[in-house]
Design a protein around this motif. Sequence first.
Motif, short mmCIF file in Angstrom:
data_model
loop_
_atom_site.label_atom_id
_atom_site.label_comp_id
_atom_site.label_asym_id
_atom_site.label_seq_id
_atom_site.Cartn_x
_atom_site.Cartn_y
_atom_site.Cartn_z
N LEU A 14 44.41 27.43 56.47
CA LEU A 14 45.28 26.10 55.67
C LEU A 14 45.90 25.17 56.37
N GLU A 15 45.80 26.42 57.95
CA GLU A 15 46.54 25.57 59.22
C GLU A 15 46.04 24.38 59.72
N GLU A 16 44.71 25.03 59.20
CA GLU A 16 43.90 24.02 59.77
C GLU A 16 44.11 22.36 58.97
N PHE A 17 43.98 22.73 57.97
CA PHE A 17 43.96 22.12 57.01
C PHE A 17 45.67 21.18 57.70
N HIS A 18 46.97 21.50 57.47
CA HIS A 18 47.66 20.58 57.40
C HIS A 18 47.93 20.44 59.06
N VAL A 20 44.80 18.50 60.36
CA VAL A 20 44.29 17.98 59.80
C VAL A 20 45.02 16.56 58.72
N LEU A 21 45.57 17.22 58.10
CA LEU A 21 46.84 16.48 57.58
C LEU A 21 47.91 15.30 58.11
N GLU A 23 47.60 14.69 61.33
CA GLU A 23 46.80 13.73 61.77
C GLU A 23 46.03 12.02 61.15
N LEU A 24 46.33 12.85 59.61
CA LEU A 24 46.03 11.28 58.72
C LEU A 24 47.83 10.52 58.59
N VAL A 25 48.62 11.26 58.49
CA VAL A 25 50.22 10.49 58.73
C VAL A 25 50.55 9.69 59.08
N GLY A 26 49.63 9.62 60.37
CA GLY A 26 50.14 8.44 61.04
C GLY A 26 49.21 7.39 60.79
N ARG A 34 44.61 10.69 52.65
CA ARG A 34 46.00 11.60 52.41
C ARG A 34 46.10 12.66 51.09
N GLY A 35 46.52 11.73 50.60
CA GLY A 35 47.37 12.12 49.21
C GLY A 35 46.81 13.09 48.72
N GLU A 36 44.83 12.59 48.49
CA GLU A 36 44.33 13.42 47.90
C GLU A 36 43.77 14.77 48.50
N TYR A 37 43.90 14.83 49.85
CA TYR A 37 44.05 15.89 50.63
C TYR A 37 44.62 16.60 50.18
#
Length: 167
Positions: A14-18, A20-21, A23-26, A34-37
Motif C-alpha cells: 500500500l505504501e506504493e499506492f501512496h 502513486v497517489l 504523484e497524481l496529486v499534482g 486520483r479520487g477513484e484511486y
Amino acid sequence: MEESGVAEDMFESLEEFHIVLSELVGDESMDKVRGEYEKLIHALKKSRENEKRLMSKCRELNAEVVSTSTKVAAALKLSQDDETTITSLKRELDKAWKMVDAAHGKESKDKETIRTLKEEVSNLMQTAEQQTNISLDQEQSDLLKINEELTVERDELLTTVEALRGN
C-alpha cells in the motif's frame, strides 16, 4: 497463517499506492482517477481491517470450540463413569435384596424350628408329668398292696396270738 503472511505483504505494498497517489496529486487531469484511486485505497484498508478482525474472531471461536470439545469429552467420560457406577450399584442392590430375602427365608425356617421345638418341649413335659403321675400312682398302688398284705399278716398274727393265748 500463510494467508496472513501474503496479506501482510499486500498491505505493505500500500505504501506504493501512496507514492502513486502523491504523484497524481499534482496532475489535475488525473483528479478523477486520483479520487477513484483514493476510494480503492480506503476500501482496501477497510477490507484489511475487517479481515484482521474476522481472523481474530475465527481464532477466538476456534479456541472456544477446542475448549468446548474438551469439556464435552470430559462430560462424556463422567457420564460413562456414572453409568458404570449406576450399573455396579444396581448389582449390589440386587445382591443385597437377595441376601435380605435369604435372611427372611432363614428367619422363617428358624421360627418354624423354634415353634416345633417348643411343641416338643411341651409334649416332653406332659409325658414326664404323666410318667411321674403314673409312677406315683404305681408307688401308691404298691404301698396299698403292702399295706393290705401287712394288714392280712397282722390279722393272721393276731389270730395266732389269740389262739396261743386261748390254749
